[in-house]
Design an enzyme around this catalytic site. Structure first.
Site, PDB file in Angstrom:
ATOM      1  N   SER A  65      -2.515  -1.454   3.302  1.00 35.08           N
ATOM      2  CA  SER A  65      -3.134  -1.654   1.982  1.00 35.08           C
ATOM      3  C   SER A  65      -4.455  -2.384   2.188  1.00 35.08           C
ATOM      4  O   SER A  65      -4.627  -3.115   3.171  1.00 35.08           O
ATOM      5  CB  SER A  65      -2.215  -2.515   1.121  1.00 35.08           C
ATOM      6  OG  SER A  65      -2.901  -2.966  -0.034  1.00 35.08           O
ATOM      7  N   TYR A 124       2.724 -10.219   0.271  1.00 36.76           N
ATOM      8  CA  TYR A 124       2.334  -8.800   0.410  1.00 36.76           C
ATOM      9  C   TYR A 124       1.221  -8.670   1.458  1.00 36.76           C
ATOM     10  O   TYR A 124       1.292  -7.835   2.362  1.00 36.76           O
ATOM     11  CB  TYR A 124       1.879  -8.256  -0.950  1.00 36.76           C
ATOM     12  CG  TYR A 124       1.594  -6.770  -0.962  1.00 36.76           C
ATOM     13  CD1 TYR A 124       2.626  -5.842  -0.820  1.00 36.76           C
ATOM     14  CD2 TYR A 124       0.301  -6.291  -1.139  1.00 36.76           C
ATOM     15  CE1 TYR A 124       2.359  -4.478  -0.846  1.00 36.76           C
ATOM     16  CE2 TYR A 124       0.031  -4.932  -1.171  1.00 36.76           C
ATOM     17  CZ  TYR A 124       1.065  -4.021  -1.018  1.00 36.76           C
ATOM     18  OH  TYR A 124       0.794  -2.671  -1.049  1.00 36.76           O
ATOM     19  N   LYS A 163       0.966  -6.385   5.130  1.00 35.78           N
ATOM     20  CA  LYS A 163       0.009  -5.299   5.311  1.00 35.78           C
ATOM     21  C   LYS A 163      -0.990  -5.623   6.432  1.00 35.78           C
ATOM     22  O   LYS A 163      -1.394  -4.732   7.187  1.00 35.78           O
ATOM     23  CB  LYS A 163      -0.704  -4.995   3.990  1.00 35.78           C
ATOM     24  CG  LYS A 163       0.256  -4.480   2.900  1.00 35.78           C
ATOM     25  CD  LYS A 163       1.001  -3.232   3.351  1.00 35.78           C
ATOM     26  CE  LYS A 163       1.809  -2.565   2.251  1.00 35.78           C
ATOM     27  NZ  LYS A 163       2.526  -1.362   2.672  1.00 35.78           N
TER      28      LYS A 163
HETATM   29  N1  LIG Z   1       0.314   2.040  -5.355  1.00 36.97           N
HETATM   30  C1  LIG Z   1      -0.568   1.174  -4.866  1.00 36.97           C
HETATM   31  O1  LIG Z   1      -1.369   0.580  -5.623  1.00 36.97           O
HETATM   32  C2  LIG Z   1      -0.631   0.919  -3.383  1.00 36.97           C
HETATM   33  C3  LIG Z   1      -1.782   0.319  -2.862  1.00 36.97           C
HETATM   34  C4  LIG Z   1      -1.836   0.048  -1.500  1.00 36.97           C
HETATM   35  C5  LIG Z   1      -0.783   0.393  -0.675  1.00 36.97           C
HETATM   36  N2  LIG Z   1       0.327   0.958  -1.213  1.00 36.97           N
HETATM   37  C6  LIG Z   1       1.439   1.262  -0.301  1.00 36.97           C
HETATM   38  O2  LIG Z   1       1.749   2.640  -0.390  1.00 36.97           O
HETATM   39  C7  LIG Z   1       3.120   2.838   0.013  1.00 36.97           C
HETATM   40  C8  LIG Z   1       3.794   3.758  -0.977  1.00 36.97           C
HETATM   41  O3  LIG Z   1       3.856   3.106  -2.237  1.00 36.97           O
HETATM   42  P1  LIG Z   1       3.679   3.868  -3.628  1.00 36.97           P
HETATM   43  O4  LIG Z   1       2.575   3.204  -4.341  1.00 36.97           O
HETATM   44  O5  LIG Z   1       3.665   5.321  -3.433  1.00 36.97           O
HETATM   45  O6  LIG Z   1       5.030   3.388  -4.357  1.00 36.97           O
HETATM   46  P2  LIG Z   1       6.251   4.202  -4.971  1.00 36.97           P
HETATM   47  O7  LIG Z   1       7.198   3.157  -5.459  1.00 36.97           O
HETATM   48  O8  LIG Z   1       5.754   5.217  -5.950  1.00 36.97           O
HETATM   49  O9  LIG Z   1       6.861   4.965  -3.724  1.00 36.97           O
HETATM   50  C9  LIG Z   1       7.550   4.268  -2.703  1.00 36.97           C
HETATM   51  C10 LIG Z   1       8.698   5.118  -2.189  1.00 36.97           C
HETATM   52  O10 LIG Z   1       9.350   4.376  -1.156  1.00 36.97           O
HETATM   53  C11 LIG Z   1      10.753   4.546  -1.319  1.00 36.97           C
HETATM   54  N3  LIG Z   1      11.494   3.459  -0.720  1.00 36.97           N
HETATM   55  C12 LIG Z   1      11.700   2.208  -1.204  1.00 36.97           C
HETATM   56  N4  LIG Z   1      12.532   1.536  -0.400  1.00 36.97           N
HETATM   57  C13 LIG Z   1      12.845   2.372   0.618  1.00 36.97           C
HETATM   58  C14 LIG Z   1      13.678   2.252   1.757  1.00 36.97           C
HETATM   59  N5  LIG Z   1      14.373   1.136   2.009  1.00 36.97           N
HETATM   60  N6  LIG Z   1      13.751   3.297   2.608  1.00 36.97           N
HETATM   61  C15 LIG Z   1      13.079   4.447   2.358  1.00 36.97           C
HETATM   62  N7  LIG Z   1      12.301   4.626   1.276  1.00 36.97           N
HETATM   63  C16 LIG Z   1      12.194   3.602   0.424  1.00 36.97           C
HETATM   64  C17 LIG Z   1      10.938   4.597  -2.826  1.00 36.97           C
HETATM   65  O11 LIG Z   1      12.204   5.174  -3.181  1.00 36.97           O
HETATM   66  C18 LIG Z   1       9.754   5.421  -3.269  1.00 36.97           C
HETATM   67  O12 LIG Z   1      10.052   6.793  -3.289  1.00 36.97           O
HETATM   68  C19 LIG Z   1       3.737   1.443   0.113  1.00 36.97           C
HETATM   69  O13 LIG Z   1       3.801   1.056   1.464  1.00 36.97           O
HETATM   70  C20 LIG Z   1       2.746   0.573  -0.654  1.00 36.97           C
HETATM   71  O14 LIG Z   1       2.759  -0.773  -0.235  1.00 36.97           O
HETATM   72  C21 LIG Z   1       0.419   1.246  -2.534  1.00 36.97           C
END
Ligand SMILES: NC(=O)c1ccc[n+]([C@@H]2O[C@H](COP(=O)([O-])OP(=O)(O)OC[C@H]3O[C@@H](n4cnc5c(N)ncnc54)[C@H](O)[C@@H]3O)[C@@H](O)[C@H]2O)c1
Length: 291
Positions: free
Chosen positions: A149, A162, A166
């Site tokens: 992130s 967090y 990251k």
């Molecule tokens: N959305 C944002 O603003 C953002 C920004 C920067 C980084 N990220 C990173 O992107 C990645 C994806 O997040 P997202 O925004 O798509 O969120 P999201 O919640 O839409 O998707 C996350 C997915 O991970 C799955 N998950 C959760 N726990 C799990 C486990 N123990 N084993 C396997 N799968 C599991 C969930 O079921 C879900 O399908 C994360 O690592 C998050 O930190 C997101």
């Protein structure tokens, strides 16, 4: 074949990818982009229902399989690797994407919340890499894309738990990029700013004001998961190390190099505003008022 291991359709593609957390948000969008490009994709998640829906959807586009993989479990990763070897004869790309969000002021975040996020955002990625590096080394080829992130670059105050996970994923990725290059294996790290996904729903923190704050940022984001996935696809194709998917990501990286004191002042000003909101919410909560 078990109910957790469902081959949905077949096609004539050659490249093979595994995506964790593929039932939602960025994982789903990244998986979709690779299926559209003709790759075979193993979609994994703990959300069985979501996984089935995404699997059915993407099977209309190309070759996918679905599999339950809890990123907290070594055995799930090992079984997924065995599946890739047995069913596909190997793997070309591992996307360690699954993760959660949290935040909170230092003294408010409980050790349980630290353990929770370290497990889901950091140890998960370590597990994925530990499991698949031997396969990539034996193949003499492979690629790892870890989803970190911008938080791991910017280190904004009020979200140390967090940020730390990251930043550690960025460090791990940089280390592996050097370490695995002689073995024909590339590494990228993806650093998005806020994207409107379901991430807010899984947030947990002993400092609820921070959760409200982050949820608002996530739901108000204008960059879409599909736009991020496109940048990830292009970045990996060019074997770029850090894939910055947002304009603010490029600005923060540039400022941290050329004008770090300006960046510090800017972050300090932002924190002054946020800190006041945090303290107002504390005062409201102390008076028993609902936010
Ligand atoms: N959305 C944002 O603003 C953002 C920004 C920067 C980084 N990220 C990173 O992107 C990645 C994806 O997040 P997202 O925004 O798509 O969120 P999201 O919640 O839409 O998707 C996350 C997915 O991970 C799955 N998950 C959760 N726990 C799990 C486990 N123990 N084993 C396997 N799968 C599991 C969930 O079921 C879900 O399908 C994360 O690592 C998050 O930190 C997101």
């Amino acid at each position: 074949m078990t109910e957790n291991e469902q081959s949905i359709s077949t096609g004539g593609t050659t490249k093979r990818a595994l995506v964790t957390g593929a039932a939602s948000g960025l994982g789903r969008a990244i998986a979709t982009r690779y299926v559209q490009a003709g790759w075979r994709v193993l979609l994994t998640d703990v959300d069985d229902e979501g996984l089935t829906l995404v699997g059915k959807d993407l099977s209309r586009v190309g070759e996918v399989a679905t599999r339950r993989l809890d990123v907290r479990k070594d055995a799930d990763f090992e079984r997924a690797r065995t599946w890739c070897e047995d069913s596909w004869g190997g793997l070309d790309l591992l996307v360690n994407n699954a993760g959660v969000a949290s935040g909170g002021r230092m003294e408010r975040v409980s050790m349980d919340d630290w353990e929770w996020i370290l497990e889901l955002n950091l140890k998960s990625v370590i597990r994925g890499c530990r499991t698949f590096v031997p396969l990539f080394k034996s193949q003499g080829s492979g690629y790892i894309a870890n989803v970190a992130s911008l938080a791991g670059v910017a280190n904004l105050p009020g979200m140390s738990n967090y940020n730390v996970t990251k930043a550690a994923v960025i460090s791990l990725s940089q280390t592996l990029r050097y370490e695995l290059k002689p073995y024909g294996t590339g590494v990228s790290v993806v650093c998005p700013a806020f994207v409107n996904t379901n991430l807010g729903a899984s947030m947990r923190s002993s400092d609820p004001v921070a959760v409200d704050f982050a949820r608002r940022q996530i739901s108000g984001a204008t960059v879409t998961a599909e736009q991020v996935a496109e940048k990830v696809f292009e970045g990996i194709a060019k074997e770029r190390f850090m894939i910055l998917t947002h304009r603010e990501g490029h600005a923060i990286r540039a400022l941290s190099r050329v004008a770090p004191s300006l960046l510090e002042r800017h972050i300090g000003k932002g924190w002054e505003k946020a800190r006041l909101r945090f303290e107002q919410a504390d005062a409201q909560a102390a008076r028993g008022e609902v936010r």
